[in-house]
Enzyme design. Structure first.
Site, mmCIF file in Angstrom:
data_model
loop_
_atom_site.group_PDB
_atom_site.id
_atom_site.type_symbol
_atom_site.label_atom_id
_atom_site.label_comp_id
_atom_site.label_asym_id
_atom_site.label_seq_id
_atom_site.Cartn_x
_atom_site.Cartn_y
_atom_site.Cartn_z
ATOM 1 N N ASP A 277 -4.738 -8.793 -0.763
ATOM 2 C CA ASP A 277 -4.207 -7.461 -1.063
ATOM 3 C C ASP A 277 -5.362 -6.469 -1.154
ATOM 4 O O ASP A 277 -6.519 -6.846 -1.322
ATOM 5 C CB ASP A 277 -3.416 -7.448 -2.382
ATOM 6 C CG ASP A 277 -2.843 -6.055 -2.668
ATOM 7 O OD1 ASP A 277 -2.305 -5.437 -1.731
ATOM 8 O OD2 ASP A 277 -2.978 -5.559 -3.790
ATOM 9 N N SER A 278 -5.016 -5.203 -1.098
ATOM 10 C CA SER A 278 -6.027 -4.156 -1.229
ATOM 11 C C SER A 278 -6.559 -4.057 -2.664
ATOM 12 O O SER A 278 -7.567 -3.403 -2.896
ATOM 13 C CB SER A 278 -5.431 -2.813 -0.813
ATOM 14 O OG SER A 278 -4.280 -2.544 -1.581
ATOM 15 N N CYS B 297 -0.261 -7.356 0.852
ATOM 16 C CA CYS B 297 -0.297 -5.891 0.928
ATOM 17 C C CYS B 297 0.743 -5.404 1.944
ATOM 18 O O CYS B 297 0.681 -5.756 3.127
ATOM 19 C CB CYS B 297 -1.700 -5.463 1.369
ATOM 20 S SG CYS B 297 -1.910 -3.697 1.497
ATOM 21 N N GLU C 66 -3.015 0.580 -11.144
ATOM 22 C CA GLU C 66 -4.416 0.120 -11.103
ATOM 23 C C GLU C 66 -5.101 0.394 -12.444
ATOM 24 O O GLU C 66 -5.971 -0.350 -12.879
ATOM 25 C CB GLU C 66 -5.192 0.818 -9.970
ATOM 26 C CG GLU C 66 -4.797 0.375 -8.575
ATOM 27 C CD GLU C 66 -5.417 -0.956 -8.133
ATOM 28 O OE1 GLU C 66 -6.544 -1.255 -8.523
ATOM 29 O OE2 GLU C 66 -4.728 -1.697 -7.392
ATOM 30 N N CYS D 263 5.842 -2.213 -1.745
ATOM 31 C CA CYS D 263 4.439 -2.044 -2.119
ATOM 32 C C CYS D 263 4.153 -3.031 -3.241
ATOM 33 O O CYS D 263 4.955 -3.172 -4.176
ATOM 34 C CB CYS D 263 4.199 -0.607 -2.589
ATOM 35 S SG CYS D 263 2.542 -0.324 -3.224
ATOM 36 N N HIS E 148 2.307 -2.961 -5.733
ATOM 37 C CA HIS E 148 2.132 -2.465 -7.104
ATOM 38 C C HIS E 148 3.439 -2.145 -7.821
ATOM 39 O O HIS E 148 3.480 -2.076 -9.033
ATOM 40 C CB HIS E 148 1.272 -1.196 -7.096
ATOM 41 C CG HIS E 148 -0.164 -1.449 -6.736
ATOM 42 N ND1 HIS E 148 -0.540 -2.053 -5.561
ATOM 43 C CD2 HIS E 148 -1.311 -1.177 -7.412
ATOM 44 C CE1 HIS E 148 -1.862 -2.137 -5.523
ATOM 45 N NE2 HIS E 148 -2.354 -1.611 -6.629
HETATM 46 N N1 DGL Z 1 -1.291 -2.934 -1.619
HETATM 47 C C1 DGL Z 1 -0.737 -1.700 -1.117
HETATM 48 C C2 DGL Z 1 0.642 -1.964 -0.545
HETATM 49 O O1 DGL Z 1 1.290 -2.937 -0.879
HETATM 50 C C3 DGL Z 1 -0.665 -0.640 -2.198
HETATM 51 C C4 DGL Z 1 -1.988 -0.105 -2.623
HETATM 52 C C5 DGL Z 1 -2.749 0.556 -1.513
HETATM 53 O O2 DGL Z 1 -2.365 1.656 -1.078
HETATM 54 O O3 DGL Z 1 -3.713 -0.041 -1.092
HETATM 55 O O4 DGL Z 1 1.101 -1.199 0.254
#
Ligand code: DGL
Length: 256
Positions: A8-9, A71, A150, A181, A183
């Site tokens: 993930d990011s 992600c 975050e 997403c 998050h």
């Molecule tokens: N992990 C990203 C997603 O699921 C959300 C956070 C980001 O924008 O990097 O789209």
């Protein structure tokens, strides 16, 4: 077959890992959160693809053969590229399983999708839902949710206002909402409270975890955590909000 890579990011992908850990109790996992470069969701396609590729290369260097692209932004923008580039690797993205889940839940065929700007702009969810027939789909980019999560501000008055601001146009118009997403499941309670308890909320990680075929059977499973920046927020959010205990976490540089 060995451990499973999860990427993930940032820390959001822990909401996906949580389901993987629950549904695959004897499987080893390696999680990479690219928290130095989060968010991906407001970046260009070429940047998202470059970052995702570097993350995948890192996980492959750790010996994984299966990678869960937790992600949603990477799933929407980079998955096809990654599948082409790394043909020996099995990839599991978020979009197909989440849509399958939403289709199974909706009764009136009115589905909402919220995600990052890049995910929504890609129209990936619209295209996938269209493969099931005629559905009425409302989509909206809700980028402000990410920095709040975050920062660990998950149950907070400010986020309640943002939920209302973003979701007012969906209220009464949908019966199923896809949290497209990583998050957003952190905000499940607040979103459900605002939208009403009769709305089905689709947590992509839950459905994506069902796609993973149990690979190894280790009785004493290991979970390795890697991040590309300071692990402090990562650890506190994981422990406080997901009940995931992180014993060891390593900061790595995945840029070439
Ligand atoms: N992990 C990203 C997603 O699921 C959300 C956070 C980001 O924008 O990097 O789209």
């Amino acid at each position: 077959m060995g451990k499973i890579g999860v990427f993930d990011s940032g820390l959001g992908g822990l909401t996906v890992l949580r389901h993987l850990l629950e549904q695959h109790q004897n499987t080893d996992f390696i999680y990479l959160g690219d928290n130095a470069r989060v968010p991906y969701g407001n970046k260009s396609d070429s940047t998202i693809i470059k970052y995702s590729e570097q993350a995948v290369e890192f996980l492959i260097s750790k010996g994984v053969q299966t990678i869960v692209i937790a992600c949603n932004t990477s799933s929407a923008i980079a998955l096809e590229y990654l599948k082409n580039k790394f043909q020996d690797i099995q990839f599991i993205g978020m979009i197909k399983p989440a849509v399958k889940g939403a289709i199974s839940k909706t009764k009136n065929k009115n589905i909402g999708v919220i995600g990052t700007q890049a995910t929504i702009n890609s129209k990936s969810y619209l295209k996938e839902i269209a493969t099931y027939g005629k559905y009425n789909v409302l989509t909206k980019a809700t980028p402000l949710f990410v920095p709040f999560v975050e920062a660990g501000m998950i149950e907070h008055k400010a986020i309640e206002l943002i939920i209302e601001e973003y979701l007012a146009e969906f209220k009464g118009k949908i019966d199923t909402l896809i949290l497209a997403c990583t998050h957003y499941p952190f905000l499940h309670k607040g979103i459900s409270k605002y939208m009403g308890s009769d709305i089905s909320i689709i947590d992509t990680g839950f459905y994506a975890s069902k796609e993973l075929i149990e690979s190894n059977k280790s009785n004493d499973r290991t979970i390795e955590y890697y991040v590309t920046d300071s692990p402090n927020d990562f650890i506190s959010v994981a422990e406080k909000h997901l009940n995931i205990k992180i014993n060891k976490i390593t900061k790595v540089d995945i840029e070439e």
